[in-house]
Write an enzyme that holds these catalytic residues in place. Structure first.
Site: not given
Lengths: 212, 381
Positions: B150, B220, B315, B348-349
């Site tokens: 990232s 967040r 992602d 993405h994680d």
């Protein structure tokens, strides 16, 4: 000169006879791009025994993952699309083994290969082989042999050619044939693929090409 | 809080200011960092790990604030892929961060109060410049590898493009050579949530003894959704209810709501709202091609760095197309590049999670690169 430690792949063991023919044409220490490198068997061999600066391109992600996990420099890419990205003369050899017949535009691919590389090495199944001719002649069906193993409806080989077709194309594109080898069905006996009999007796052909 | 945090500190005095992209000369400067493993005698086995937006230098140890395991503990350790018996691993809190490195929550020497909105706008290039100072201090001429996911991947790219002689190999993961319009849009939603919180006080909340916790939590929550995937959310929560039945109101009826609220409320315990603004802005400003005449390939011309670019199929924050653009640029300069798109439905994680295919790729690339660099197997002498 040291032989690097084995990193999976095929280091140290025998490779397919047509790949061996290809490998024999590569000068040690050269820069090599292997298009359609699969899991990187040839690249691994060239790294280990010819100390090349080797890169690979492979269409299937499974192949790419296996190759990179073996420490090879391989990217996912399509010969029909991605060769245009490379600068001219970036490699000493650009290799296309058993893949030309599966490309959408073999002529463009061939031209790109000789733009990117000083030399190109191309191997392909010879559709002029006597078994292929006989098979079509007697059975009246699309030939299936040891090299051509797919049914007509699911084959990736959309641009099959004979050795003569290929040499004609090279001549038309101003590409010089430096060496040409054909292999019979046992993969043993070799003929000069430029000879008259090669187009009958060669089941596969390996060409070393350069620009005129 | 930052003075109580464990780990190393590099203090750079007013005589050695950091020249930022915005023109400001920043001094003094503190860089907080952690190391794992041992530097070998010729200092050739160093790997710099670059952390993501809300990550920090506590890569492989219990986090001093949250008490949770390190964010890459799966990868870092003896005998693991980033093998602490073989490599010397460094991770520094980014410039603008809030875990010990100078950032908007640090004290501005000119006023004796926290910088807050007076802190200069920073870039990914500035973050890397600060890391460069750390390498100079550690007397490491060339990193064996720079790796990050990232925003960490952006730093890895910046390293390779701007300081190629200081890097042998680079592994940019789940990243891009620029923040896309969609990336900027998501970042802006987060920033607006923070700035809309009355407790933000124009950024000067420390002076008012307040914290824009609700705004930061919403930022967040929104961001967290972009780190996952539809499939991952569905698998984890579906439409499952928190209680036995609907509340016919606006409580967290659904488990996914409760999960996001929890993500938001724990995040504000460890992160500074102004840091969030500055770091997301740095990502927005990142555009490697724009800095090189609009042609990304120019950023890498003549590079000797070995690259391994990795993306994940699900992602959607940094989709594979962004990685492919990097690979195309690297091909255009005949760079040594590997590129793998890992199949994962974790979004993405995925780069933070246990993905065997991802780990096999990293391990194969690192082994190959170490062999070319001449790094012996096993512990450094």
């Amino acid at each position: 000169m040291t032989v690097p430690a084995r990193r999976g792949g095929n280091s140290g063991s025998a490779i397919r006879v047509d790949l061996q023919m290809v490998a024999d044409m590569v000068e040690p220490g050269s820069r090599v791009l292997d298009i359609g490198c699969g899991e990187g068997v040839l690249l691994d061999y060239l790294n280990s025994f010819k100390q090349v600066d080797g890169r690979g391109m492979e269409l299937s992600m499974a192949g790419v993952r296996a190759a990179v996990a073996h420490g090879l420099s391989v990217i996912q890419g399509d010969a029909d699309i991605d060769l245009k990205d490379y600068p001219s003369g970036a490699f000493d050899y650009v290799i296309l083994s058993q893949t030309l017949q599966a490309t959408r535009n073999p002529r463009d691919v061939l031209e790109q290969m000789l733009r990117i590389g000083r030399r190109a090495i191309v191997s392909f199944p010879n559709f002029g082989h006597w078994q292929v001719r006989l098979s079509l002649f007697w059975h009246g069906r699309m030939p299936m042999t040891e090299t051509l193993t797919y049914d007509w409806y699911d084959t990736p080989n959309i641009h099959l050619c004979t050795i003569r077709d290929f040499t004609d194309l090279c001549a038309g594109l101003g590409i010089a044939v430096e060496r040409a080898i054909s292999l019979n069905s046992r993969g043993r006996a070799r003929y000069d693929a430029g000879g008259r009999l090669a187009n009958w007796l060669g089941e596969q052909a390996v060409f070393l090409l350069r620009r005129e | 809080m930052s003075l109580l945090l464990p780990g190393h500190r590099l203090e750079l005095g007013p005589d050695a200011p950091l020249r930022l992209d915005c023109g400001v000369e920043l001094a003094p400067l503190t860089i907080a960092y952690q190391t794992y493993g041992r530097l070998n005698s010729d200092k050739s086995n160093a790997i710099l790990i670059c952390h993501a937006l809300t990550g920090d230098q506590y890569v492989a140890e219990t986090h001093p604030v949250t008490g949770k395991p390190g964010w890459w503990e799966e990868l870092v350790g003896p005998g693991r892929i980033l093998d602490t018996d073989r490599y010397f691993l460094i991770c520094a809190n980014v410039l603008g961060g809030c875990m010990g490195t100078t950032g908007p929550a640090s004290v501005n020497p000119a006023t004796g109060r926290p910088w807050c909105q007076a802190f200069p706008v920073i870039t990914i290039g500035d973050m890397v410049r600060a890391q460069l100072r750390l390498l100079d201090y550690l007397e490491i001429d060339q990193l064996f590898c720079v790796i990050g996911g990232s925003m960490g991947g952006m730093q890895a790219l910046e390293w390779a493009a701007r300081h190629p002689q200081r890097v042998f190999a680079a592994i940019p993961i789940a990243t891009a050579a620029r923040h896309s319009a969609q990336n900027i849009a998501f970042a802006e939603v987060g920033r607006q949530a923070i700035m809309a919180d009355p407790d933000w006080c124009g950024g000067d909340y420390p002076a008012h003894g307040r914290k824009p916790q609700r705004g930061l939590a919403v930022a967040r929550m929104a961001a967290h959704i972009t780190y996952l995937s539809e499939a991952a959310l569905h698998r984890k929560f579906g439409r499952n209810l928190q209680g036995r039945e609907l509340s016919w109101g606006f409580n967290a009826d659904f488990q996914v709501e409760s999960y996001l609220r929890h993500q938001g409320s724990t995040f504000v315990e460890r992160f500074d709202a102004n840091s969030y603004l500055y770091i997301t802005r740095a990502m927005d400003y990142f555009d490697l091609a724009a800095d090189h005449g609009g042609i990304l390939a120019n950023a890498f011309r003549g590079t000797k760095v070995r690259f391994c670019v990795i993306s994940f199929t699900s992602d959607w924050l940094f989709p594979t197309a962004e990685s492919r653009a990097i690979v195309h640029a690297l091909n255009a300069v005949a760079a040594n590049v590997s590129f793998v798109e890992v199949e994962s439905d974790k979004g993405h994680d995925a780069f933070l999670l246990d993905e065997p295919e991802f780990h096999a790729t990293l391990s194969g690339f690192l082994d190959g690169a170490a062999e070319h660099r001449g790094l012996p197997r096993g512990a450094p002498p």
